[in-house]
Design an enzyme around this catalytic site. Structure first.
Site, short mmCIF file in Angstrom:
data_model
loop_
_atom_site.label_atom_id
_atom_site.label_comp_id
_atom_site.label_asym_id
_atom_site.label_seq_id
_atom_site.Cartn_x
_atom_site.Cartn_y
_atom_site.Cartn_z
N LEU A 144 0.83 -1.21 0.00
CA LEU A 144 0.00 0.00 0.00
C LEU A 144 0.86 1.26 0.00
CD1 LEU A 144 -2.92 -0.79 2.47
CD2 LEU A 144 -2.99 -0.66 -0.01
N GLY A 187 6.18 2.64 2.88
CA GLY A 187 7.50 3.26 2.78
C GLY A 187 7.39 4.69 2.28
N PRO A 213 -13.02 -3.32 5.30
CA PRO A 213 -11.66 -3.84 5.54
C PRO A 213 -10.87 -2.95 6.50
CG PRO A 213 -12.18 -3.84 3.19
CD PRO A 213 -13.31 -3.13 3.87
N LYS A 240 -17.82 8.02 8.45
CA LYS A 240 -18.05 6.62 8.82
C LYS A 240 -16.76 5.98 9.35
CE LYS A 240 -20.19 2.50 6.95
NZ LYS A 240 -20.74 1.89 5.74
N CYS A 287 28.37 -1.32 -11.61
CA CYS A 287 28.87 -2.49 -10.91
C CYS A 287 29.11 -3.67 -11.86
CB CYS A 287 27.94 -2.84 -9.74
SG CYS A 287 28.84 -3.73 -8.47
N GLY A 322 27.73 -4.04 -14.49
CA GLY A 322 27.74 -3.33 -15.77
C GLY A 322 29.14 -2.86 -16.14
N MET A 323 29.91 -2.44 -15.15
CA MET A 323 31.30 -2.05 -15.44
C MET A 323 32.14 -3.29 -15.74
SD MET A 323 34.38 -0.32 -13.26
CE MET A 323 35.38 -1.78 -13.03
N HIS A 376 27.73 2.01 -6.87
CA HIS A 376 26.29 2.16 -7.15
C HIS A 376 25.85 3.61 -6.94
CE1 HIS A 376 25.23 -2.11 -7.56
NE2 HIS A 376 26.22 -2.31 -6.69
N GLU A 421 23.32 5.01 -7.94
CA GLU A 421 21.86 5.12 -7.81
C GLU A 421 21.40 5.30 -6.37
OE1 GLU A 421 23.50 2.41 -8.74
OE2 GLU A 421 22.53 0.55 -8.11
N1 GLN Z 1 28.65 -9.99 -9.15
C1 GLN Z 1 29.56 -8.91 -9.17
C2 GLN Z 1 30.47 -8.90 -7.94
O1 GLN Z 1 30.19 -9.54 -6.98
C3 GLN Z 1 28.84 -7.58 -9.29
C4 GLN Z 1 28.01 -7.23 -8.11
C5 GLN Z 1 27.01 -6.15 -8.38
O2 GLN Z 1 26.70 -5.82 -9.51
N2 GLN Z 1 26.44 -5.58 -7.32
O3 GLN Z 1 31.49 -8.26 -7.96
#
Ligand code: GLN
Length: 553
Positions: free
Chosen positions: A36, A39, A212, A245, A403, A405-406, A529, A531
């Site tokens: 719902l 958070g 409910p 109500k 991560c 991705g790199m 990260h 993000e």
């Molecule tokens: N699996 C990779 C590592 O352990 C990357 C981890 C991740 O993307 N958070 O280094």
């Protein structure tokens, strides 16, 4: 704890032994069904109170037995949110940091597993002097201690604690009981109970149903908690009659029956609450008089900018946990923030990396404005990610790697630009000829999986005259990590010679944190990260400039 310019009203606040005003406690519970938005509700309450000059902090109690979500599958739990101090926590802590200025630490998330772990360790040490250890009072005391600890460590005026799960669940009972006890101990004027509930609209009857909510509040009252505020999630507006109500049957003031209809952007919720003077209702419960605020900045810079943007871009996220909306929560939010900044609607195309392997990269990524490869674990889907990155590199499509991705960007470059055939990470292939990504010495003998990765914030030095230096506008940054594997320094020279720029380094361990390419509109990949540090009114620079680059195509 400072008063921060507020005047305390007629009733005197409770004082602790040092004669400082005690923190006020808000507990947020959920009823009827899960999902719902407890958070977002907690974070939004934090936001409206913070805007009144109060220092707030938030915490989350999760009733599961895992010590933390770090070992859970993303499909079970969604994203694992990492704090500065390296705790692997529930994703709601991400909302708390995005909506408020509160900094989350390992103290701000506690699970049943952690609570029992602490009590059982104490019992084994003999600290309980032969007593029988019971849920009440030992487990509930541990829970209350954790709430107080957060109040103490943060120095906050208001501590908002969200209790996971739904009222009526067996698992969350000790947490609710602890919340009740705390109200008894610090006084009812210093604790406020918020219940988030569902008020469904039944289409065939053309009617809104309050039953409910009545039942859920009834269950709460049976365990001794009378909610002060009801946040009513509904598809339709709540009429006066419906509010009356609910008020009557649930024993809650009518003004404190707050309507929370579905909205387009989660960032509107603080405004929705503010319009119903929820901040005033809370302050008056606590007998606090605070400075005025209108949340105009938030409304103008975040909410209004997110409706009717001028541009539109399509960003492909090439991952494997795409079916669950929560698995890449902070990444999706960071893209929204970057969109708000760039006056662009960011449409996300979720691309399963295995589909790239099956259907080809052109078909899956031919039409997109930018490609993002997020973090992840395990070999499945890796080859599709590598192909997506090659496509971005060769076709000059803006690319952001996070991560894993790199790591995939390095594998791709080693294989296709440096001729290291079958280069790989030792995570996917233990014995490979070119282990461009490998375990650090200190990770080789790690057996326990929980909490043993490289976690939390580390400094990173940025190289001059690079894309990274332009994006960040400074030479030393701190970013959060969650990974085990690293770039293998043995290959640095060769990859550099072929054009990969190592633009960010963790100085102490000489570890590679950022790689990028020249002669490309935007190709950057990071071992950390980013993000986790983006906010709606202050987008993370890597995301901000990624979206900016896609607009120039
Ligand atoms: N699996 C990779 C590592 O352990 C990357 C981890 C991740 O993307 N958070 O280094």
């Amino acid at each position: 704890m400072a008063f921060r310019g507020r005047i305390v009203g007629t009733k005197r606040p409770f004082f602790n032994l040092t004669l400082k005003p005690m923190a006020k406690y808000i507990f947020v519970t959920g009823g009827v069904i899960s999902s719902l938005g407890k958070g977002i509700t907690s974070a939004s309450i934090g936001k409206i109170l913070e805007s009144r000059g109060l220092k707030v902090t938030l915490m989350k109690f999760d009733p599961y037995i895992n010590v933390d979500p770090g070992t859970m599958n993303p499909y079970q739990h969604g994203e694992v949110y990492v704090t500065e101090d390296g705790a692997e926590t529930d994703l709601d802590l991400g909302h708390y940091e995005r909506f408020t200025h509160a900094s989350m630490t390992k103290f701000n998330n506690a699970t049943t597993g952690q609570v029992y772990n602490a009590v059982i360790s104490r019992e084994r040490r003999g600290d309980y002097l032969g007593k029988t250890i019971q849920v009440i009072p030992h487990i509930t005391n541990e829970i209350k201690d954790r709430v107080r600890k957060v109040a103490e460590v943060s120095g906050a005026d208001i501590v908002i604690s969200e209790i996971g799960g739904t009222v009526g669940d067996i698992e969350s009972l000790p947490f609710l009981e602890a919340a009740r006890q705390l109200g008894l101990e610090v006084g009812r004027d210093n604790v406020l109970y918020v219940h988030v509930t569902l008020v469904p609209f039944i289409r065939c009857a053309e009617e809104i149903k309050t039953k409910p909510t009545q039942h859920s509040v009834g269950t709460l009252r049976e365990i001794g908690i009378q909610p002060d505020i009801l946040i009513c999630r509904s598809e339709r507006p709540l009429s006066n009659e419906v509010k009356e109500k609910i008020s009557l049957f649930c024993n809650v003031q009518k003004e404190a029956v707050i309507e929370a209809k579905d909205v387009d952007s989660i960032y509107e919720i603080p405004i929705v609450f503010k319009k119903q003077i929820l901040d005033e209702i809370i302050l008056s419960h606590f007998h606090l008089i605070c400075k005025f605020s209108d949340l105009k900045d938030w409304e103008k810079n975040v909410v209004e900018r997110s409706v009717n943007p001028r541009h539109k871009v399509v960003i492909a996220i090439v991952g494997k946990y795409l079916a669950l909306q929560d698995a890449y929560k902070s990444i999706y939010e960071s893209l929204v923030h970057a969109g708000i900044y760039n006056d662009a609607k960011v449409e996300i195309k979720k691309v399963d990396s295995e589909d790239i392997e099956k259907r080809g990269v052109k078909e899956m990524l031919g039409q997109v404005s930018g490609i993002l490869v997020p973090g992840g674990f395990g070999y499945r889907g890796i080859e599709g990610k590598v192909r997506a990155i090659r496509f971005a590199r060769e076709n000059k499509i803006p690319f952001l790697g996070l991560c894993l991705g790199m790591q995939c960007a390095v594998i791709e470059f080693a294989r296709n630009a440096c001729g290291l055939k079958d280069a790989n990470s030792t995570e996917f292939r233990q014995k490979n000829k070119y282990p461009v990504i490998a375990l650090l010495e200190e990770q080789v003998n790690v057996k326990d999986m929980g909490g043993t990765m490289r976690l939390g914030a580390y400094p990173c030095k940025i190289k001059k005259n690079t894309l990274a230096s332009k994006v960040y506008g400074k030479m030393l940054i701190h970013e959060r990590h969650r990974h085990r594997y690293e770039f293998n320094g043995k290959y640095k020279k060769l990859l550099e010679k072929k054009g990969l720029v190592f633009s960010g380094i963790y100085p102490k361990g000489n570890l590679v944190e950022i790689v990028e390419l020249k002669d490309h509109p935007y190709f950057i990949a990071v071992q950390f990260h980013p993000e986790f540090k983006s906010k709606p009114d202050n987008p993370h620079p890597l995301f901000r400039d990624f979206i900016k680059a896609t607009l120039k195509l």
